[in-house]
Design an enzyme around this catalytic site. Structure first.
Site, PDB file in Angstrom:
ATOM      1  N   THR A  31       1.275   4.732   6.419  1.00  0.00           N
ATOM      2  CA  THR A  31       1.758   4.423   7.560  1.00  0.00           C
ATOM      3  C   THR A  31       3.515   4.137   7.787  1.00  0.00           C
ATOM      4  O   THR A  31       4.296   4.983   8.250  1.00  0.00           O
ATOM      5  CB  THR A  31       0.954   2.530   7.967  1.00  0.00           C
ATOM      6  OG1 THR A  31      -0.053   2.285   8.204  1.00  0.00           O
ATOM      7  CG2 THR A  31       1.894   1.960   8.688  1.00  0.00           C
ATOM      8  N   ASN A  91     -10.241   9.778  11.410  1.00  0.00           N
ATOM      9  CA  ASN A  91     -10.708   8.772  10.734  1.00  0.00           C
ATOM     10  C   ASN A  91     -11.590   8.100  11.250  1.00  0.00           C
ATOM     11  O   ASN A  91     -12.803   7.529  10.520  1.00  0.00           O
ATOM     12  CB  ASN A  91      -9.425   7.980  10.897  1.00  0.00           C
ATOM     13  CG  ASN A  91      -9.000   7.456  11.604  1.00  0.00           C
ATOM     14  OD1 ASN A  91      -9.105   8.361  12.620  1.00  0.00           O
ATOM     15  ND2 ASN A  91      -9.271   6.227  12.564  1.00  0.00           N
ATOM     16  N   GLN A 137      -8.124  10.876   5.615  1.00  0.00           N
ATOM     17  CA  GLN A 137      -8.481  10.903   5.534  1.00  0.00           C
ATOM     18  C   GLN A 137      -9.082  12.422   4.221  1.00  0.00           C
ATOM     19  O   GLN A 137     -10.073  12.151   4.124  1.00  0.00           O
ATOM     20  CB  GLN A 137      -9.313  11.083   6.910  1.00  0.00           C
ATOM     21  CG  GLN A 137      -9.037   9.539   7.963  1.00  0.00           C
ATOM     22  CD  GLN A 137      -9.696   8.614   7.013  1.00  0.00           C
ATOM     23  OE1 GLN A 137     -10.654   8.779   6.156  1.00  0.00           O
ATOM     24  NE2 GLN A 137      -9.337   7.385   6.877  1.00  0.00           N
ATOM     25  N   SER A 180      -2.288   8.604   1.326  1.00  0.00           N
ATOM     26  CA  SER A 180      -2.863   6.910   1.095  1.00  0.00           C
ATOM     27  C   SER A 180      -3.688   6.696   0.079  1.00  0.00           C
ATOM     28  O   SER A 180      -4.787   7.471   0.195  1.00  0.00           O
ATOM     29  CB  SER A 180      -2.681   5.900   2.514  1.00  0.00           C
ATOM     30  OG  SER A 180      -2.849   4.648   2.515  1.00  0.00           O
ATOM     31  N   GLY A 181      -3.394   6.311  -1.035  1.00  0.00           N
ATOM     32  CA  GLY A 181      -4.332   6.348  -1.855  1.00  0.00           C
ATOM     33  C   GLY A 181      -5.322   5.677  -2.153  1.00  0.00           C
ATOM     34  O   GLY A 181      -6.351   6.289  -2.096  1.00  0.00           O
ATOM     35  N   HIS A 182      -5.338   5.318  -1.283  1.00  0.00           N
ATOM     36  CA  HIS A 182      -6.548   4.281  -1.332  1.00  0.00           C
ATOM     37  C   HIS A 182      -8.089   4.879  -0.828  1.00  0.00           C
ATOM     38  O   HIS A 182      -8.913   3.586  -0.467  1.00  0.00           O
ATOM     39  CB  HIS A 182      -6.628   2.825  -1.081  1.00  0.00           C
ATOM     40  CG  HIS A 182      -6.431   2.391   0.258  1.00  0.00           C
ATOM     41  ND1 HIS A 182      -7.118   2.307   1.568  1.00  0.00           N
ATOM     42  CD2 HIS A 182      -5.084   2.816   1.517  1.00  0.00           C
ATOM     43  CE1 HIS A 182      -6.967   2.299   2.332  1.00  0.00           C
ATOM     44  NE2 HIS A 182      -5.510   2.762   2.382  1.00  0.00           N
ATOM     45  N   THR A 224      12.395  -1.243  -5.388  1.00  0.00           N
ATOM     46  CA  THR A 224      11.980  -0.704  -6.559  1.00  0.00           C
ATOM     47  C   THR A 224      10.233  -0.528  -6.786  1.00  0.00           C
ATOM     48  O   THR A 224       9.573  -0.674  -6.231  1.00  0.00           O
ATOM     49  CB  THR A 224      11.996  -2.134  -7.121  1.00  0.00           C
ATOM     50  OG1 THR A 224      12.948  -3.074  -7.770  1.00  0.00           O
ATOM     51  CG2 THR A 224      11.168  -1.756  -9.201  1.00  0.00           C
ATOM     52  N   CYS A 272     -10.060  -3.596  16.861  1.00  0.00           N
ATOM     53  CA  CYS A 272      -9.626  -4.708  16.944  1.00  0.00           C
ATOM     54  C   CYS A 272      -8.117  -4.899  17.639  1.00  0.00           C
ATOM     55  O   CYS A 272      -7.542  -4.169  16.892  1.00  0.00           O
ATOM     56  CB  CYS A 272      -9.613  -5.982  16.244  1.00  0.00           C
ATOM     57  SG  CYS A 272      -9.460  -7.712  16.217  1.00  0.00           S
TER      58      CYS A 272
END
Length: 405
Positions: free
Chosen positions: A76, A152, A180, A200-202, A240, A326
């Protein structure tokens, strides 16, 4: 089976993948280590070395140079960073109708402030991009085209090579939200001439809250930071560095790169096994999106006349997602599915199942059992006088053939 704390089959990888063991171990070790990567002393330099190693690991997965990567909190932020950097007086932007809100809403905000226009490219019934509309939009000489690599909700893949070719011929820069796709299918940014790419890593087994933006070193896209306050990440993303998250991202990227060829074949076979079981047992169930041009681990299924929320509630031992989002506290039909031509009722009856590196055959067989049982119980409750016949099975198969055509 993914360890969730309870005996739940987890098929929601597109929301977040379970952290890979390699990433968990690397992150845990980094959490125990003291050191700010910007500090000149020994512990700080050890942290900086760990960040550099992770940057090289992610670069290897993407097929790019390490110095072309900016670490962020996720896709994002990376999407916003890329799109806002393209802003200029009167600038036009191009996005598809099925982009994630992190792209579509960022583009709308940038264009509104610049006095420009967002050109929205439609998709066909199978979710693939309308390239004729893209070519028409490029005639307006937009500042940036932002097209996702893989959707996605449906997993449908876009032909980024062609998008880049058409856009560059028109003198337009190209960004892709590849959230994705990264870690699930091969990508080589030395060949794919994108100007910028978000990840995005997750989504592929790194900790949540870390990602990155690839920016080609010879691109005309000049990155302008979203915030100010330091020279971190070559002044393009101050703050940081999240050393444990970045180290976990690198370890997940390394693991994904090592196992990618085997994982994508295995996961595709598991997805097909799941779809065959469910669609054979539940006549009238339809698959959304192109049957072949999609991610190996994504299945978007519409259950004829069965509200997705009711089916999900009837199978608490299975984690999956509705084909809806949502919005402001109210459940609205999926913009993606509506753009593909589904009705509101069809969108409301759609569930996304997404699997990945840790999914097993036992998971898939259990998941199919849960889905079939839940759908039959919901149908019996909603339509008590309806029975399934052999002709119903034939009708369901014919409906699927029409839907895929």
């Amino acid at each position: 089976m993914v360890q969730t704390g309870t005996a739940i089959v987890y098929l929601d990888y597109n929301a977040t993948a379970p952290i890979r063991p390699e990433a968990l171990a690397a992150t845990t070790t980094a959490l125990r280590t003291v050191g700010n990567a910007s500090s000149a002393h020994g512990p700080g330099q050890e942290a900086a070395y760990a960040v550099d190693r992770a940057r090289a690991q992610v670069a290897t997965l993407l097929g790019c140079a390490a110095n072309e990567l900016i670490f962020t909190s996720g896709a994002t932020e990376a999407n916003n960073l890329a799109i806002r950097s393209a802003a200029g007086p009167g600038c036009d932007l191009v996005v598809s109708a099925v982009e994630h809100p992190a792209v579509s809403e960022a583009a709308a905000e940038v264009a509104a402030h610049a006095g420009g226009t967002v050109h929205t490219i439609g998709v066909y019934r199978d979710g693939t991009l309308r390239l004729d509309e893209l070519e028409e939009a490029l005639s307006a000489r937009p500042a940036l085209v932002s097209i996702m690599a893989a959707n996605n909700e449906t997993g449908v893949l876009n032909d980024l090579d062609l998008v880049v070719k058409l856009s560059h011929e028109a003198g337009t820069l190209v960004h892709s939200d590849a959230t994705q796709l990264v870690g699930r299918l091969p990508i080589d940014l030395r060949k794919l001439q994108l100007d910028a790419l978000s990840l995005s890593g997750h989504k592929f087994g790194a900790p949540q809250g870390v990602g990155g933006l690839f920016v080609r070193r010879d691109t005309a896209l000049a990155i302008r930071p979203l915030a100010y306050g330091g020279g971190h990440e070559r002044g393009q993303r101050p703050g940081t560095l999240n050393v444990p998250g970045i180290v976990g991202l690198g370890a997940a990227a390394d693991a994904a790169a090592c196992h990618l060829d085997q994982e994508m074949v295995r996961v595709r076979l598991l997805r097909d096994r799941f779809e065959t079981a469910v669609m054979t047992a539940l006549p009238g169930t339809r698959r959304n999106g192109h049957p072949d041009l999609r991610l190996p681990g994504v299945s978007s299924l519409t259950f004829d006349g069965l509200p997705a929320d009711a089916v999900l509630a009837a199978m608490p031992a299975l984690a999956a997602s509705e084909g809806s989002a949502c919005s402001s506290g109210a459940l609205e039909p999926s913009r993606v599915l509506l753009a593909m031509g589904l009705t509101r009722d069809e969108a409301d009856c759609t569930i996304r199942f997404s699997l990945g590196y840790a999914t097993t055959t036992v998971d898939i067989d259990d998941a199919a059992h849960h889905v079939i049982d839940a759908a039959r119980r919901v149908r019996a409750a909603l339509y008590p006088n309806t029975t399934t016949t052999a002709s119903g099975l034939a009708g369901g198969q014919e409906g699927q053939r029409r839907h895929d055509a």
